[in-house]
Design a protein around this motif. Structure first.
Motif, PDB file in Angstrom:
ATOM      1  N   TRP A 103       0.850  -1.192   0.000  1.00 35.84           N
ATOM      2  CA  TRP A 103       0.000   0.000   0.000  1.00 35.84           C
ATOM      3  C   TRP A 103       0.886   1.242   0.000  1.00 35.84           C
ATOM      4  N   ASP A 110      -6.148   4.301   3.344  1.00 34.16           N
ATOM      5  CA  ASP A 110      -7.387   3.835   3.976  1.00 34.16           C
ATOM      6  C   ASP A 110      -7.087   2.519   4.690  1.00 34.16           C
ATOM      7  N   MET A 111      -6.988   2.575   6.005  1.00 31.48           N
ATOM      8  CA  MET A 111      -6.634   1.381   6.768  1.00 31.48           C
ATOM      9  C   MET A 111      -7.724   0.325   6.712  1.00 31.48           C
ATOM     10  N   ASN A 112      -8.937   0.706   6.380  1.00 33.65           N
ATOM     11  CA  ASN A 112      -9.992  -0.298   6.234  1.00 33.65           C
ATOM     12  C   ASN A 112      -9.657  -1.268   5.099  1.00 33.65           C
ATOM     13  N   ARG A 113      -9.062  -0.760   4.020  1.00 33.30           N
ATOM     14  CA  ARG A 113      -8.625  -1.634   2.925  1.00 33.30           C
ATOM     15  C   ARG A 113      -7.576  -2.615   3.416  1.00 33.30           C
ATOM     16  N   ARG A 115      -7.066  -3.659   6.498  1.00 36.71           N
ATOM     17  CA  ARG A 115      -7.659  -4.626   7.420  1.00 36.71           C
ATOM     18  C   ARG A 115      -8.486  -5.673   6.671  1.00 36.71           C
ATOM     19  N   GLU A 116      -9.240  -5.240   5.664  1.00 32.20           N
ATOM     20  CA  GLU A 116     -10.038  -6.185   4.893  1.00 32.20           C
ATOM     21  C   GLU A 116      -9.140  -7.175   4.156  1.00 32.20           C
ATOM     22  N   SER A 118      -6.088  -8.037   5.050  1.00 33.16           N
ATOM     23  CA  SER A 118      -5.448  -8.882   6.063  1.00 33.16           C
ATOM     24  C   SER A 118      -6.399  -9.948   6.588  1.00 33.16           C
ATOM     25  N   THR A 119      -7.670  -9.608   6.739  1.00 32.08           N
ATOM     26  CA  THR A 119      -8.665 -10.596   7.161  1.00 32.08           C
ATOM     27  C   THR A 119      -8.762 -11.720   6.140  1.00 32.08           C
ATOM     28  N   GLU A 182     -12.657  -5.102  -5.515  1.00 31.03           N
ATOM     29  CA  GLU A 182     -12.679  -3.982  -4.579  1.00 31.03           C
ATOM     30  C   GLU A 182     -11.334  -3.257  -4.457  1.00 31.03           C
ATOM     31  N   LEU A 184      -8.339  -3.958  -2.950  1.00 27.98           N
ATOM     32  CA  LEU A 184      -7.995  -3.854  -1.540  1.00 27.98           C
ATOM     33  C   LEU A 184      -6.520  -3.570  -1.282  1.00 27.98           C
TER      34      LEU A 184
END
Length: 214
Positions: A103, A110-113, A115-116, A118-119, A182, A184
């Motif tokens: 990234w 966007d840390m949500n990307r 985290r998604e 990484s999940t 998406e 990510l």
């Protein structure tokens, strides 16, 4: 050209920034085979604390398939890691696979990307239990967490094994399709390596021995 040590903090359940783990990777990228040979011979000189490990495996790897970008050679301008590639080995030959994700770190990240993504990695790793033809799977963070692209390293028995897992129906295919839809991660790369020579064992055996039986 590049050398860094990374930790499998996901498997240890620790904060990636802590670099506390049970499994570590020392990755070196080289201009030529002789440099890689010397690196393998001198690994304990370069990182003496690795001599305290309960098990140690090292190998000289030659890329034969590579696509995508990573920031190991140039942090500000990520690109391909390898130019010339070796001819593809026999489909029955064991090999090592490395994937990276990265990234652009900054105020716009966007840390949500992250985290998604990484999940999804965690889900894929959980789904790999007892996959036919897979010896082991690991994922690593370098110091700085996202400063250098995180990577996964897997050892495979043959080409058919990784194809069945990667492209057949299941968790990996689901998250691969989701990432593409998406976006990510800002960049990813995928590399396959043949093992030219190795020393030591991993989980009790040489993971790339041609006479190994799963």
């Amino acid at each position: 050209m590049f050398c860094a040590v990374a930790a499998d903090t996901r498997a240890a359940g620790t904060d990636p920034a802590s670099q506390r783990a049970f499994i570590y990777l020392m990755l070196g990228l080289h201009e030529n085979e002789s440099s890689a040979d010397r690196f393998l011979e001198d690994q304990l000189v370069r990182v003496p604390w690795m001599s305290e490990a309960s098990e140690l495996y090292g190998a000289v790897l030659q890329p034969y398939r590579h696509k995508g970008e990573a920031n190991y050679l140039n942090r500000t301008q990520p690109g391909q890691l390898f130019g010339r590639l070796a001819a593809c080995p026999s489909p029955d030959a064991p090999f090592v696979s490395m994937t990276t994700s990265g990234w652009t770190v900054g105020d716009q990240l966007d840390m949500n990307r992250v985290r998604e993504f990484s999940t999804g990695v965690l889900a894929i790793r959980a789904s790999m239990t007892a996959v036919p033809g897979l010896h082991s799977q690991q994922s690593f963070f370098f110091p700085g967490v996202l400063a250098l692209d995180p990577l996964t390293v897997t050892f495979w028995r043959n080409d058919a094994a990784i194809r069945a897992f990667s492209y057949g129906p299941g968790v990996h295919r689901h998250h691969l399709d989701r990432h593409r839809a998406e976006n990510l991660a800002d960049r990813t790369s995928f590399t396959r390596f043949q093992v030219l020579r190795s020393v030591g064992t991993w989980y009790g055996i040489n993971p790339n021995s041609s006479d190994r039986r799963d």
